[in-house]
Scaffold this active site. Structure first.
Site, PDB file in Angstrom:
ATOM      1  N   PRO A  53       0.733  -1.241   0.000  1.00 14.95           N
ATOM      2  CA  PRO A  53       0.000   0.000   0.000  1.00 14.95           C
ATOM      3  C   PRO A  53       0.770   1.305   0.000  1.00 14.95           C
ATOM      4  O   PRO A  53       1.238   1.753   1.029  1.00 14.95           O
ATOM      5  CB  PRO A  53      -0.771  -0.078   1.306  1.00 14.95           C
ATOM      6  CG  PRO A  53       0.074  -0.946   2.203  1.00 14.95           C
ATOM      7  CD  PRO A  53       1.101  -1.586   1.361  1.00 14.95           C
ATOM      8  N   GLU A  54       0.848   1.957  -1.112  1.00 15.72           N
ATOM      9  CA  GLU A  54       1.101   3.396  -1.153  1.00 15.72           C
ATOM     10  C   GLU A  54      -0.159   3.977  -1.779  1.00 15.72           C
ATOM     11  O   GLU A  54      -1.129   3.246  -1.966  1.00 15.72           O
ATOM     12  CB  GLU A  54       2.357   3.724  -1.966  1.00 15.72           C
ATOM     13  CG  GLU A  54       3.640   3.249  -1.294  1.00 15.72           C
ATOM     14  CD  GLU A  54       4.898   3.649  -2.042  1.00 15.72           C
ATOM     15  OE1 GLU A  54       4.963   4.789  -2.535  1.00 15.72           O
ATOM     16  OE2 GLU A  54       5.806   2.822  -2.151  1.00 15.72           O
ATOM     17  N   HIS A 108      -4.404 -14.937   9.354  1.00 20.78           N
ATOM     18  CA  HIS A 108      -4.178 -13.485   9.325  1.00 20.78           C
ATOM     19  C   HIS A 108      -5.391 -12.693   8.838  1.00 20.78           C
ATOM     20  O   HIS A 108      -5.270 -11.537   8.467  1.00 20.78           O
ATOM     21  CB  HIS A 108      -2.963 -13.168   8.465  1.00 20.78           C
ATOM     22  CG  HIS A 108      -1.719 -13.835   8.955  1.00 20.78           C
ATOM     23  ND1 HIS A 108      -1.167 -13.571  10.192  1.00 20.78           N
ATOM     24  CD2 HIS A 108      -0.935 -14.783   8.399  1.00 20.78           C
ATOM     25  CE1 HIS A 108      -0.089 -14.324  10.355  1.00 20.78           C
ATOM     26  NE2 HIS A 108       0.074 -15.068   9.289  1.00 20.78           N
ATOM     27  N   ARG A 131       1.370  -8.767   8.996  1.00 30.53           N
ATOM     28  CA  ARG A 131       2.302  -8.089   9.901  1.00 30.53           C
ATOM     29  C   ARG A 131       1.595  -7.241  10.959  1.00 30.53           C
ATOM     30  O   ARG A 131       2.245  -6.777  11.897  1.00 30.53           O
ATOM     31  CB  ARG A 131       3.267  -7.228   9.095  1.00 30.53           C
ATOM     32  CG  ARG A 131       4.251  -8.083   8.324  1.00 30.53           C
ATOM     33  CD  ARG A 131       5.175  -7.251   7.481  1.00 30.53           C
ATOM     34  NE  ARG A 131       6.208  -6.612   8.286  1.00 30.53           N
ATOM     35  CZ  ARG A 131       7.115  -5.788   7.782  1.00 30.53           C
ATOM     36  NH1 ARG A 131       7.094  -5.490   6.503  1.00 30.53           N
ATOM     37  NH2 ARG A 131       8.033  -5.257   8.544  1.00 30.53           N
TER      38      ARG A 131
END
Length: 274
Positions: free
Chosen positions: A2-3, A93, A112
């Site tokens: 993600p940017e 996750h 993460r």
DNA sequence: CGCGCTCCCTGGCCGC
DNA sequence: TGCGGCCAGGGAGCGC
């Protein structure tokens, strides 16, 4: 993922599945992601209809029909999957699952756990601690040569760090900063203050172009270690410098270099960028 | 006060 | 096949 271009792509991908839909069942499988989720998070989302989805910097914002906004940041590894039909068995996750009245389920996965979610009243959105200090949107009118020049003028940090700082401009990350600096021939080590003026004037369209082109390709997909059921981006095939240490520069054939700035890798061509 | 460093977390990959 | 070390798209928080 993600940017800015990736978040924009996710946002557009979610739109058809969420806007105008009611959240019929929300499952929260952890107390916290990067930070604790708000009290009664799932219950407060259930029954709400999503009126609009938009993006600010790298945040996904969903306007709800009760005057609140559901905020999501994907962090480094957050993804959103659309699951058609009944809710899937959640993986290790998969932290938040949102079923809608159309029968589909949106799954937020983040191995993460640097991502975050929050609820904020729409009228207080701009005062949220994570939004209040953000600089202008790089694709908006407020971001222009004069603005950037002024924002850089007094800064003693390298231009690479200044552009990663979300207060300077909101939504750039490591990839697109490296790519925009290459496109303008500006060394990432140059002091930000020395970019004020003509270099800043060139940087603005370069930043806009690289982001616009990346959005058109659906963003960039890296380290795709899980089977993605969602769409993949293709802009990673067009990186000129990012992740290309040792490979020849596309302009001059010199090997691309890597250096560490403020703890993060920077990729650049020492001949083309000055 | 503005800056860089460390840390939050999991997992892939590389070399031995 | 296992293990240690390094690396990863973000960014808050804390020292200097």
């Amino acid at each position: 993922m993600p940017e800015l271009p990736e978040v924009e792509t996710v946002c557009r991908g979610l739109e058809g599945h969420l806007v105008g839909r009611r959240l019929t069942k929300v499952t929260q499988r952890r107390d916290k992601l990067r930070w604790p989720l708000p009290e009664n998070f799932a219950a407060r989302l259930e029954g709400r209809t999503v009126q609009r989805l938009h993006r600010r910097a790298k945040f996904i914002l969903a306007d709800l029909d009760d005057g609140w906004v559901w905020m999501t940041h994907l962090g480094m590894s957050g993804r959103m999957f659309i699951h058609e039909g009944s809710a899937p068995d959640p993986g290790k996750h998969d932290h938040v699952l949102l079923q809608t009245n159309s029968g589909g389920t949106v799954v937020f996965q983040d191995h993460r756990r640097f991502g975050m979610m929050d609820l904020v009243q729409a009228k207080h959105l701009g005062k949220h601690r994570l939004l209040r200090d953000l600089g202008p949107e790089p694709l908006g009118n407020e971001f222009n040569g004069i603005y950037l020049s002024n924002a850089l003028r007094d800064r003693r940090t390298p231009i690479k760090s200044a552009l990663l700082d979300q207060k300077t401009v909101a939504g750039l990350g490591n990839i697109y900063v490296c790519e925009a600096l290459f496109r303008t021939g500006i060394s990432p080590r140059r002091f930000a203050a020395s970019v004020a003026g003509r270099r800043a004037e060139r940087l603005v369209p370069a930043i806009r172009d690289v982001l616009t082109q990346a959005i058109a390709k659906g963003g960039s997909t890296l380290r795709d270690y899980v089977q993605a059921s969602g769409e993949l981006g293709y802009f990673q095939h067009e990186f000129a410098v990012y992740g290309r240490e040792g490979e020849p520069c596309i302009e001059c054939d010199q090997p691309i270099k890597r250096l560490i700035q403020a703890g993060r890798s920077t990729f650049y061509c020492s001949r083309c960028q000055r």
